[in-house]
Motif scaffolding. Structure first.
Motif, PDB file in Angstrom:
ATOM      1  N   PRO A  38       0.668  -1.254  -0.124  1.00  0.00           N
ATOM      2  CA  PRO A  38      -0.271  -0.002   0.238  1.00  0.00           C
ATOM      3  C   PRO A  38       0.752   1.204   0.042  1.00  0.00           C
ATOM      4  N   ASP A  39       1.168   1.892  -1.448  1.00  0.00           N
ATOM      5  CA  ASP A  39       2.333   3.354  -1.602  1.00  0.00           C
ATOM      6  C   ASP A  39       1.459   4.093  -0.708  1.00  0.00           C
ATOM      7  N   LEU A  40       0.733   4.283  -0.943  1.00  0.00           N
ATOM      8  CA  LEU A  40      -0.445   5.342  -0.586  1.00  0.00           C
ATOM      9  C   LEU A  40      -1.190   5.084   0.502  1.00  0.00           C
ATOM     10  N   ASP A  41      -0.287   5.673   1.143  1.00  0.00           N
ATOM     11  CA  ASP A  41      -0.355   5.090   3.396  1.00  0.00           C
ATOM     12  C   ASP A  41      -1.152   6.091   3.783  1.00  0.00           C
ATOM     13  N   GLY A  42      -0.940   7.361   3.228  1.00  0.00           N
ATOM     14  CA  GLY A  42      -1.598   8.258   4.163  1.00  0.00           C
ATOM     15  C   GLY A  42      -0.624   9.474   4.635  1.00  0.00           C
ATOM     16  N   ARG A  43       0.721   8.907   4.404  1.00  0.00           N
ATOM     17  CA  ARG A  43       1.464   9.931   4.858  1.00  0.00           C
ATOM     18  C   ARG A  43       2.314  10.781   3.967  1.00  0.00           C
ATOM     19  N   ASP A  44       1.979  10.321   3.061  1.00  0.00           N
ATOM     20  CA  ASP A  44       2.548  12.237   1.907  1.00  0.00           C
ATOM     21  C   ASP A  44       1.831  13.007   2.199  1.00  0.00           C
ATOM     22  N   LEU A  45       0.253  13.015   2.464  1.00  0.00           N
ATOM     23  CA  LEU A  45      -0.509  14.122   3.370  1.00  0.00           C
ATOM     24  C   LEU A  45      -0.117  15.096   4.584  1.00  0.00           C
ATOM     25  N   GLU A  46       0.590  14.318   5.353  1.00  0.00           N
ATOM     26  CA  GLU A  46       0.460  15.099   6.723  1.00  0.00           C
ATOM     27  C   GLU A  46       1.344  16.197   5.878  1.00  0.00           C
ATOM     28  N   GLU A  47       1.055  16.925   6.989  1.00  0.00           N
ATOM     29  CA  GLU A  47       1.055  18.747   7.381  1.00  0.00           C
ATOM     30  C   GLU A  47       3.027  18.274   6.904  1.00  0.00           C
ATOM     31  N   ALA A  48       3.215  18.128   7.430  1.00  0.00           N
ATOM     32  CA  ALA A  48       4.663  17.852   8.124  1.00  0.00           C
ATOM     33  C   ALA A  48       5.841  17.499   6.652  1.00  0.00           C
ATOM     34  N   THR A  49       5.218  16.744   5.861  1.00  0.00           N
ATOM     35  CA  THR A  49       6.062  16.143   5.267  1.00  0.00           C
ATOM     36  C   THR A  49       6.668  16.950   3.947  1.00  0.00           C
ATOM     37  N   ARG A  50       7.573  16.198   3.722  1.00  0.00           N
ATOM     38  CA  ARG A  50       8.450  17.120   2.522  1.00  0.00           C
ATOM     39  C   ARG A  50       9.196  16.427   1.192  1.00  0.00           C
ATOM     40  N   HIS A  51       7.944  16.859  -0.165  1.00  0.00           N
ATOM     41  CA  HIS A  51       8.527  15.944  -0.692  1.00  0.00           C
ATOM     42  C   HIS A  51       9.659  16.353  -2.049  1.00  0.00           C
ATOM     43  N   VAL A  52      10.833  15.339  -2.487  1.00  0.00           N
ATOM     44  CA  VAL A  52      11.718  15.905  -3.380  1.00  0.00           C
ATOM     45  C   VAL A  52      11.898  15.662  -4.568  1.00  0.00           C
ATOM     46  N   VAL A  53      11.772  16.468  -5.581  1.00  0.00           N
ATOM     47  CA  VAL A  53      10.771  15.874  -6.949  1.00  0.00           C
ATOM     48  C   VAL A  53      12.279  16.486  -7.785  1.00  0.00           C
ATOM     49  N   LEU A  54      12.719  15.261  -8.256  1.00  0.00           N
ATOM     50  CA  LEU A  54      13.117  16.541 -10.042  1.00  0.00           C
ATOM     51  C   LEU A  54      12.935  16.003 -10.631  1.00  0.00           C
ATOM     52  N   LEU A  55      12.571  17.621 -11.547  1.00  0.00           N
ATOM     53  CA  LEU A  55      12.181  16.950 -12.545  1.00  0.00           C
ATOM     54  C   LEU A  55      12.528  17.216 -13.561  1.00  0.00           C
ATOM     55  N   ASP A  56      12.705  16.578 -15.248  1.00  0.00           N
ATOM     56  CA  ASP A  56      13.763  16.972 -15.760  1.00  0.00           C
ATOM     57  C   ASP A  56      13.626  18.264 -17.336  1.00  0.00           C
ATOM     58  N   ASP A  57      14.184  18.021 -18.145  1.00  0.00           N
ATOM     59  CA  ASP A  57      13.807  19.555 -18.817  1.00  0.00           C
ATOM     60  C   ASP A  57      12.302  19.719 -19.242  1.00  0.00           C
ATOM     61  N   ASP A  58      11.785  18.753 -19.572  1.00  0.00           N
ATOM     62  CA  ASP A  58       9.990  18.859 -19.894  1.00  0.00           C
ATOM     63  C   ASP A  58       9.432  18.502 -18.560  1.00  0.00           C
ATOM     64  N   GLY A  59       9.358  18.578 -17.338  1.00  0.00           N
ATOM     65  CA  GLY A  59       9.123  19.250 -16.430  1.00  0.00           C
ATOM     66  C   GLY A  59       8.333  17.499 -16.125  1.00  0.00           C
TER      67      GLY A  59
END
Length: 148
Positions: A38-59
């Motif tokens: 269950p990847d979508l465990d609810g923790r992504d939505l927590e106020e303190a959670t930060r997502h680090v995302v790498l985007l290439d040239d086209d987004g």
């Protein structure tokens, strides 16, 4: 190809970027590594959670991880780089950002056993025995709080 590092809450992620983050995690963890969980465990939505995302040239999302607040310590998890983008040092870019977000706090993670050396370079140490998580061997690791 260059990449842009984005560090944000889930509410600040553009809907298509959020979709791409979860799609990449599903592509690698569930399909490639054959670990239905269950990847979508609810923790992504927590106020303190930060997502680090790498985007290439086209987004397009080429890597992501999340930093959770576990009270006494921060927790880094869901570290993933797209198959086509591997071997370019992108995981290190994400970890650099994650460690900056954590500051001097204690940080914990569960590393796939073959990646312990990568995390040791960030000051992590193995803190317990190897364990099986969804068919892949992991070890608990911890970076002690950094005193200035």
């Amino acid at each position: 190809m260059s990449v842009r590092v984005l560090a944000t809450t889930v509410d600040e992620l553009a809907p298509r970027t959020a979709y791409d983050v979860w799609r990449l995690r599903q592509q690698v963890f569930v399909v490639e590594q054959d670990c239905p969980y269950p990847d979508l465990d609810g923790r992504d939505l927590e106020e303190a959670t930060r997502h680090v995302v790498l985007l290439d040239d086209d987004g397009s999302v080429v890597g992501t991880l999340r930093v959770l607040d576990d009270g006494v310590a921060a927790r880094i998890g869901r570290v993933v780089v797209a198959p086509a983008a591997r071997g370019r040092g992108l995981a290190a870019l994400m970890m650099d950002e994650a460690m900056a977000l954590c500051g001097g706090r204690e940080v914990r993670l569960d590393a796939q056993t073959g990646l312990t050396g990568f995390y040791e370079a960030y000051g992590f140490e193995v803190t317990g025995p190897e364990f099986d998580e969804d068919g892949i061997m992991h070890v608990p690791m911890r970076r002690p709080a950094q005193i200035p």
